[in-house]
Design a protein around this motif. Structure first.
Motif, mmCIF file in Angstrom:
data_model
loop_
_atom_site.group_PDB
_atom_site.id
_atom_site.type_symbol
_atom_site.label_atom_id
_atom_site.label_comp_id
_atom_site.label_asym_id
_atom_site.label_seq_id
_atom_site.Cartn_x
_atom_site.Cartn_y
_atom_site.Cartn_z
ATOM 1 N N MET A 65 0.848 -1.198 0.000
ATOM 2 C CA MET A 65 0.000 0.000 0.000
ATOM 3 C C MET A 65 0.883 1.246 0.000
ATOM 4 O O MET A 65 2.063 1.177 0.325
ATOM 5 C CB MET A 65 -0.889 0.016 1.247
ATOM 6 N N ILE A 66 0.282 2.361 -0.351
ATOM 7 C CA ILE A 66 1.008 3.633 -0.323
ATOM 8 C C ILE A 66 0.309 4.574 0.643
ATOM 9 O O ILE A 66 -0.915 4.729 0.592
ATOM 10 C CB ILE A 66 1.032 4.282 -1.734
ATOM 11 N N ASP A 67 1.095 5.179 1.516
ATOM 12 C CA ASP A 67 0.562 6.189 2.426
ATOM 13 C C ASP A 67 1.148 7.538 2.008
ATOM 14 O O ASP A 67 2.369 7.719 2.023
ATOM 15 C CB ASP A 67 0.942 5.850 3.873
ATOM 16 N N GLY A 68 0.276 8.442 1.622
ATOM 17 C CA GLY A 68 0.724 9.713 1.064
ATOM 18 C C GLY A 68 0.996 10.783 2.105
ATOM 19 O O GLY A 68 1.388 11.893 1.764
ATOM 20 N N GLU A 69 0.841 10.425 3.363
ATOM 21 C CA GLU A 69 0.930 11.458 4.419
ATOM 22 C C GLU A 69 2.344 11.983 4.563
ATOM 23 O O GLU A 69 3.289 11.251 4.360
ATOM 24 C CB GLU A 69 0.408 10.882 5.736
ATOM 25 N N GLU B 34 14.303 -0.393 -3.932
ATOM 26 C CA GLU B 34 13.114 -0.094 -4.717
ATOM 27 C C GLU B 34 11.951 -0.996 -4.305
ATOM 28 O O GLU B 34 12.133 -2.186 -4.113
ATOM 29 C CB GLU B 34 13.452 -0.359 -6.186
ATOM 30 N N ILE B 35 10.786 -0.381 -4.193
ATOM 31 C CA ILE B 35 9.566 -1.134 -3.874
ATOM 32 C C ILE B 35 8.506 -0.791 -4.907
ATOM 33 O O ILE B 35 8.275 0.384 -5.191
ATOM 34 C CB ILE B 35 9.005 -0.725 -2.500
ATOM 35 N N THR B 36 7.837 -1.823 -5.432
ATOM 36 C CA THR B 36 6.743 -1.607 -6.374
ATOM 37 C C THR B 36 5.418 -1.957 -5.708
ATOM 38 O O THR B 36 5.285 -3.021 -5.112
ATOM 39 C CB THR B 36 6.919 -2.476 -7.627
ATOM 40 N N ALA B 37 4.455 -1.055 -5.826
ATOM 41 C CA ALA B 37 3.106 -1.293 -5.313
ATOM 42 C C ALA B 37 2.128 -1.310 -6.473
ATOM 43 O O ALA B 37 2.255 -0.511 -7.404
ATOM 44 C CB ALA B 37 2.708 -0.193 -4.327
ATOM 45 N N VAL B 38 1.154 -2.212 -6.421
ATOM 46 C CA VAL B 38 0.029 -2.169 -7.351
ATOM 47 C C VAL B 38 -1.208 -1.791 -6.550
ATOM 48 O O VAL B 38 -1.615 -2.526 -5.644
ATOM 49 C CB VAL B 38 -0.165 -3.512 -8.069
ATOM 50 N N ILE B 39 -1.758 -0.626 -6.835
ATOM 51 C CA ILE B 39 -2.951 -0.129 -6.133
ATOM 52 C C ILE B 39 -4.006 0.209 -7.191
ATOM 53 O O ILE B 39 -3.760 0.066 -8.383
ATOM 54 C CB ILE B 39 -2.606 1.095 -5.246
ATOM 55 N N THR B 40 -5.183 0.612 -6.777
ATOM 56 C CA THR B 40 -6.174 1.012 -7.785
ATOM 57 C C THR B 40 -5.852 2.426 -8.282
ATOM 58 O O THR B 40 -5.307 3.256 -7.554
ATOM 59 C CB THR B 40 -7.605 0.988 -7.224
ATOM 60 N N SER B 41 -6.212 2.674 -9.543
ATOM 61 C CA SER B 41 -6.034 4.021 -10.098
ATOM 62 C C SER B 41 -6.841 5.037 -9.299
ATOM 63 O O SER B 41 -6.406 6.172 -9.090
ATOM 64 C CB SER B 41 -6.470 4.043 -11.570
ATOM 65 N N LEU B 47 -5.095 10.043 -3.634
ATOM 66 C CA LEU B 47 -3.910 10.484 -2.888
ATOM 67 C C LEU B 47 -3.135 11.573 -3.630
ATOM 68 O O LEU B 47 -2.222 12.175 -3.071
ATOM 69 C CB LEU B 47 -2.963 9.290 -2.640
ATOM 70 N N GLY B 48 -3.493 11.788 -4.899
ATOM 71 C CA GLY B 48 -2.751 12.782 -5.672
ATOM 72 C C GLY B 48 -1.296 12.396 -5.893
ATOM 73 O O GLY B 48 -0.401 13.245 -5.897
ATOM 74 N N MET C 1 -7.877 10.632 5.197
ATOM 75 C CA MET C 1 -7.406 9.293 4.812
ATOM 76 C C MET C 1 -6.312 9.428 3.763
ATOM 77 O O MET C 1 -6.559 9.803 2.632
ATOM 78 C CB MET C 1 -8.567 8.470 4.254
ATOM 79 N N THR C 2 -5.094 9.103 4.179
ATOM 80 C CA THR C 2 -3.966 9.249 3.265
ATOM 81 C C THR C 2 -3.437 7.898 2.777
ATOM 82 O O THR C 2 -2.450 7.843 2.070
ATOM 83 C CB THR C 2 -2.817 10.002 3.961
ATOM 84 N N LEU C 3 -4.077 6.813 3.179
ATOM 85 C CA LEU C 3 -3.603 5.471 2.822
ATOM 86 C C LEU C 3 -4.337 4.969 1.580
ATOM 87 O O LEU C 3 -5.531 5.177 1.433
ATOM 88 C CB LEU C 3 -3.866 4.516 3.986
ATOM 89 N N SER C 4 -3.591 4.263 0.688
ATOM 90 C CA SER C 4 -4.222 3.798 -0.546
ATOM 91 C C SER C 4 -5.306 2.744 -0.290
ATOM 92 O O SER C 4 -6.227 2.627 -1.089
ATOM 93 C CB SER C 4 -3.161 3.252 -1.507
ATOM 94 N N ALA C 5 -5.204 1.992 0.795
ATOM 95 C CA ALA C 5 -6.212 0.951 1.048
ATOM 96 C C ALA C 5 -7.603 1.581 1.064
ATOM 97 O O ALA C 5 -7.857 2.517 1.814
ATOM 98 C CB ALA C 5 -5.926 0.244 2.372
#
Lengths: 69, 69, 69, 69, 69, 69
Positions: A65-69, B34-41, B47-48, C1-5
């Motif tokens: 997951m990505i946390d944008g904070e 390096e880390i790759t994440a697959v999240i939803t568009s 999150l911008g 909410m800043t997390l992609s989940a």
């Protein structure tokens, strides 16, 4: 690397805690960051994991997951 | 950090590739790995996310494997 | 909410059972449905989880299945 | 319920978006909360998913995180 | 089969080991291959799992990796 | 086998469908059962996956569910 899982972080086992079926493995990555894995105690034994051993933490990209904070 | 997920790797978005429903995000961690994440568009947009942005890659400990090789 | 989940279900901790490395947390959501999480005992302690506390259950969209029955 | 996965949230399909291999399914639970699932388009077709259909969102307990914020 | 999870491998429970919150279930598939599942002890009890019982091992497609070696 | 993930099912790639970021790989196991994996197209290319190739489907034990029906 023949496995589809994209992420491999090289590091060293910092601690290993086996309790019942599960084992908690803390890896200090070569980049100085810490990763904790929960695997089965059976796998920890099969791999002969021990403190100080060089390992890779492996993570499928869909699990990150990505946390944008 | 108020989330139970144990692993948080600070880094910078190196690339972002949105195609259809899914987005692939490559993060260069502060440790140089390096880390790759697959999240939803949808999440990438919410999150911008953009190249150069500082983020954390977040991973639940039960999703991490160890490779002893 | 800043997390992609994508999924966050607000609720209240109904029970917390720590045994060894793992902890089982039952959350009653504000919608009156029950969600069970298995996290590490270390995370349960770090978050200071306790019965009656307000929390969110968080789930990555790729981990959710649909049952059409 | 004969499946080991602990969490089943009854609800109604609010939207279904199939793009390429993947499909995003938004379910409004009977408790009024929203859950998004990402499944394969093949599975969405096999189940005959459509807006307004009654389904269950199913989640394994080890995939649920807790946010104490 | 009404569940979106694509993979169902029919087989027989070869061993069941409950320790604390978690249970390790080894299934011998009808194809003669072995699959190990880690589920909660509560789920093992709810399903009444026991050696010799016929079950299906169920896996979401996004959780499967490929090793090309 | 140096990876902690417990489950490795040997088989042959029956079909490979790359669309955008994701790829769907169907493996016929040596036991005659079918397993579908969803991986990234980048990983499918890195591994040089193709129909007829011998591979292993790899699954972490915590990702496997049991259906007692």
């Amino acid at each position: 690397m023949t496995l589809s899982a994209r992420n491999r972080l090289a590091g060293t086992v910092q601690s290993l805690d086996k309790q019942g079926l599960m084992a908690e493995v803390v890896v200090e990555t070569d980049g100085g960051q810490e990763i904790t894995a929960v695997i089965t105690s059976n796998s920890a034994e099969r791999l002969g994991l021990a403190e100080g051993e060089e390992v890779n933490a492996v993570i499928k990209a869909t699990e990150v997951m990505i946390d944008g904070e």
